[in-house]
Design an enzyme around this catalytic site. Structure first.
Site, PDB file in Angstrom:
ATOM      1  N   LEU A 196       0.819  -1.205   0.000  1.00 32.11           N
ATOM      2  CA  LEU A 196       0.000   0.000   0.000  1.00 32.11           C
ATOM      3  C   LEU A 196       0.858   1.263   0.000  1.00 32.11           C
ATOM      4  O   LEU A 196       1.979   1.257   0.520  1.00 32.11           O
ATOM      5  CB  LEU A 196      -0.888   0.012   1.250  1.00 32.11           C
ATOM      6  CG  LEU A 196      -2.264  -0.672   1.122  1.00 32.11           C
ATOM      7  CD1 LEU A 196      -3.040  -0.469   2.422  1.00 32.11           C
ATOM      8  CD2 LEU A 196      -3.058  -0.137  -0.070  1.00 32.11           C
ATOM      9  N   ASN A 197       0.301   2.329  -0.561  1.00 40.40           N
ATOM     10  CA  ASN A 197       0.939   3.652  -0.547  1.00 40.40           C
ATOM     11  C   ASN A 197       2.331   3.642  -1.175  1.00 40.40           C
ATOM     12  O   ASN A 197       3.199   4.399  -0.764  1.00 40.40           O
ATOM     13  CB  ASN A 197       1.045   4.199   0.892  1.00 40.40           C
ATOM     14  CG  ASN A 197      -0.323   4.295   1.533  1.00 40.40           C
ATOM     15  OD1 ASN A 197      -1.274   4.671   0.863  1.00 40.40           O
ATOM     16  ND2 ASN A 197      -0.425   3.934   2.807  1.00 40.40           N
ATOM     17  N   ARG A 198       2.517   2.762  -2.142  1.00 36.45           N
ATOM     18  CA  ARG A 198       3.805   2.668  -2.856  1.00 36.45           C
ATOM     19  C   ARG A 198       4.972   2.316  -1.934  1.00 36.45           C
ATOM     20  O   ARG A 198       6.122   2.583  -2.258  1.00 36.45           O
ATOM     21  CB  ARG A 198       4.111   3.968  -3.626  1.00 36.45           C
ATOM     22  CG  ARG A 198       3.070   4.290  -4.706  1.00 36.45           C
ATOM     23  CD  ARG A 198       3.029   3.157  -5.738  1.00 36.45           C
ATOM     24  NE  ARG A 198       2.094   3.383  -6.840  1.00 36.45           N
ATOM     25  CZ  ARG A 198       0.859   2.874  -6.908  1.00 36.45           C
ATOM     26  NH1 ARG A 198       0.372   2.139  -5.911  1.00 36.45           N
ATOM     27  NH2 ARG A 198       0.112   3.079  -7.962  1.00 36.45           N
ATOM     28  N   MET A 199       4.651   1.739  -0.767  1.00 36.15           N
ATOM     29  CA  MET A 199       5.718   1.329   0.165  1.00 36.15           C
ATOM     30  C   MET A 199       6.039  -0.147  -0.095  1.00 36.15           C
ATOM     31  O   MET A 199       5.930  -1.000   0.793  1.00 36.15           O
ATOM     32  CB  MET A 199       5.258   1.544   1.613  1.00 36.15           C
ATOM     33  CG  MET A 199       5.046   3.011   1.956  1.00 36.15           C
ATOM     34  SD  MET A 199       6.595   3.917   1.961  1.00 36.15           S
ATOM     35  CE  MET A 199       7.208   3.434   3.565  1.00 36.15           C
ATOM     36  N   HIS A 200       6.432  -0.431  -1.335  1.00 38.32           N
ATOM     37  CA  HIS A 200       6.608  -1.819  -1.757  1.00 38.32           C
ATOM     38  C   HIS A 200       7.794  -2.482  -1.054  1.00 38.32           C
ATOM     39  O   HIS A 200       8.724  -1.814  -0.614  1.00 38.32           O
ATOM     40  CB  HIS A 200       6.832  -1.865  -3.265  1.00 38.32           C
ATOM     41  CG  HIS A 200       5.877  -1.017  -4.031  1.00 38.32           C
ATOM     42  ND1 HIS A 200       4.524  -1.176  -3.940  1.00 38.32           N
ATOM     43  CD2 HIS A 200       6.088   0.031  -4.882  1.00 38.32           C
ATOM     44  CE1 HIS A 200       3.923  -0.279  -4.718  1.00 38.32           C
ATOM     45  NE2 HIS A 200       4.857   0.471  -5.280  1.00 38.32           N
TER      46      HIS A 200
END
Ligand SMILES: Cc1cc2nc3c(=O)[nH]c(=O)nc-3n(C[C@H](O)[C@H](O)[C@H](O)COP(=O)(O)O)c2cc1C
Length: 219
Positions: A196-200
């Site tokens: 989520l939220n580009r917190m890969h």
């Protein structure tokens, strides 16, 4: 959908990456066991062509190209695909000795990436894989001067008809001399799980002085 709607869709399309996560504690001990596991999971999940990977190469001047190939071997020695040794990709590989490949597993919000030097697969191993290919693919490989310009579809069909006649009655068609495998011997292997939220999650096996180390990269 109109062209402008498609353009708007490109700007607004968003996928929430929330299917999974990847923690250091869950990694297999080696890159190839981890990649084997993810390939097996992609296969079990019913993804189309789970062994398809985008192969990137560059020519002697550094001009890049990419295309899909199928991974047909995976072990501690590397990742194998088969192709024509006179194709554009093979010309690049002969010039630079380097490749990268990325498995795009969109429905699982995952990708895996390998890069490193390449070596031709031993002819006996190529022959063993060739023997498993359907006769139609074998004839196609003989007929196609991969990456060369051809005059027409009719010329290709005529080439196929020629090789079909040539091998009529031959039970075991041999591999064309200009056809075989390449093995990418990775120095870097990255496992990417969307979050989520580009917190890969990005976990990388990297080879330093012969030892493999694991690092986490920022997304
Ligand atoms: C899903 C998929 C799998 C493919 N697998 C292979 C393959 O294993 N080997 C191959 O030579 N070409 C394969 N191709 C065709 C290549 O993408 C490419 O068109 C061809 O190899 C010529 O590339 P080149 O001119 O850059 O050498 C595949 C294409 C797709 C879409």
């Amino acid at each position: 959908m109109s062209d402008s709607e498609t353009a708007r869709e490109l700007l607004t399309a968003r996928v929430a990456y929330e299917l999974g996560s990847l923690d250091e504690s869950e990694l297999e001990a080696t890159w190839h066991e981890q990649l084997t596991r993810w390939l097996a999971e992609a296969t079990r999940a019913g993804l189309p062509e789970p062994n398809a990977m985008v192969l990137a190469t560059a020519d002697a001047e550094g001009r890049p190209s990419s295309r899909m190939v199928l991974c047909k071997g995976l072990d501690d020695r590397g990742v194998v695909f088969y192709t024509n040794y006179t194709s554009a990709k093979s010309r690049d590989l002969l010039a630079t000795g380097l490749a990268s490949a990325t498995f795009p597993w969109f429905p699982m919000q995952r990708q895996a990436h390998v890069r490193g030097p390449v070596a031709k697969v031993d002819p006996a191993e190529t022959a063993a894989y060739w023997a498993t290919r359907p006769r139609g693919s074998q004839l196609g490989a003989w007929a196609s001067p991969q990456s060369d310009t051809v005059a027409s579809r009719a010329e290709l069909e005529a080439r196929l008809a020629d090789v079909d006649r040539r091998f009529a009655g031959v039970e075991h068609i041999p591999p064309p001399p200009r056809w075989g495998g390449w093995r990418i011997k990775p120095q870097v292997v990255e496992f990417w799980q969307g979050r989520l939220n580009r917190m890969h999650d990005r976990l990388v096996f990297a080879r330093d002085d012969g030892d493999w180390r694991i690092r986490r990269l920022a997304p």
